[in-house]
Motif scaffolding. Structure first.
Motif, short mmCIF file in Angstrom:
data_model
loop_
_atom_site.label_atom_id
_atom_site.label_comp_id
_atom_site.label_asym_id
_atom_site.label_seq_id
_atom_site.Cartn_x
_atom_site.Cartn_y
_atom_site.Cartn_z
N VAL A 4 0.86 -1.17 0.00
CA VAL A 4 0.00 0.00 0.00
C VAL A 4 0.90 1.22 0.00
CG1 VAL A 4 -1.84 1.21 1.22
CG2 VAL A 4 -1.73 -1.28 1.32
N ASP A 6 -0.43 4.58 -0.50
CA ASP A 6 -1.17 5.84 -0.42
C ASP A 6 -1.39 6.30 1.03
OD1 ASP A 6 -2.87 3.71 -0.05
OD2 ASP A 6 -4.57 4.63 -1.05
N GLU A 9 -3.04 6.00 6.72
CA GLU A 9 -4.48 5.90 6.95
C GLU A 9 -5.08 4.78 6.10
OE1 GLU A 9 -2.88 8.70 6.17
OE2 GLU A 9 -3.39 10.27 7.61
N SER A 10 -4.66 4.70 4.85
CA SER A 10 -5.14 3.65 3.95
C SER A 10 -4.63 2.29 4.40
CB SER A 10 -4.69 3.94 2.52
OG SER A 10 -5.10 2.91 1.65
N GLN A 14 -7.25 -0.68 5.45
CA GLN A 14 -7.25 -1.96 4.74
C GLN A 14 -6.91 -3.12 5.67
OE1 GLN A 14 -5.30 -2.05 0.84
NE2 GLN A 14 -5.36 0.20 0.85
#
Length: 89
Positions: A4, A6, A9-10, A14
Motif C-alpha cells: 500500500v 497511499d 491511513e489507507s 485496509q
C-alpha cells in the motif's frame, strides 16, 4: 502480500477491514510513529528493558502535538516492564 503506497491511513483501514474482528498489530518505531501521528492507532504497548542505548530511532520524534495515553495494563518482570496504553481520542 499487499503493498500500500497511499499513506498510513489507507494501510490501517485496509488492515482493519482484512482483520475483521481480530486485532491489527503494528511493529516497528517508524510505522507506529506514523500511525500515532495520523490518529489511527488505538493502543500502544511499550516493552522497557533495563538497558540504556546510546543511539537508535527515537520513538516519538515525528509527533507534532501531545498524545494522551491511558494505562490499560502493566506487567513487570525481571527482564522487562510491559506497559499497554490506550490512545485518548
Amino acid at each position: 502480500m499487499t503493498y500500500v503506497t497511499d499513506g498510513i491511513e489507507s494501510v490501517m483501514a485496509q488492515a482493519k477491514a482484512a482483520a475483521g474482528d481480530r486485532d491489527v498489530l503494528v511493529h516497528g518505531g517508524y510505522t507506529a510513529q506514523r500511525a500515532l501521528k495520523a490518529g489511527v492507532l488505538d493502543e500502544l504497548q511499550i516493552h522497557q528493558i533495563p538497558v540504556l542505548f546510546g543511539g537508535g530511532r527515537r520513538l516519538f520524534d515525528v509527533l507534532s502535538s501531545r498524545v494522551g495515553l491511558d494505562i490499560v495494563r502493566v506487567l513487570d518482570t525481571p527482564e522487562a516492564t510491559h506497559i499497554r496504553y490506550r490512545v485518548r481520542r
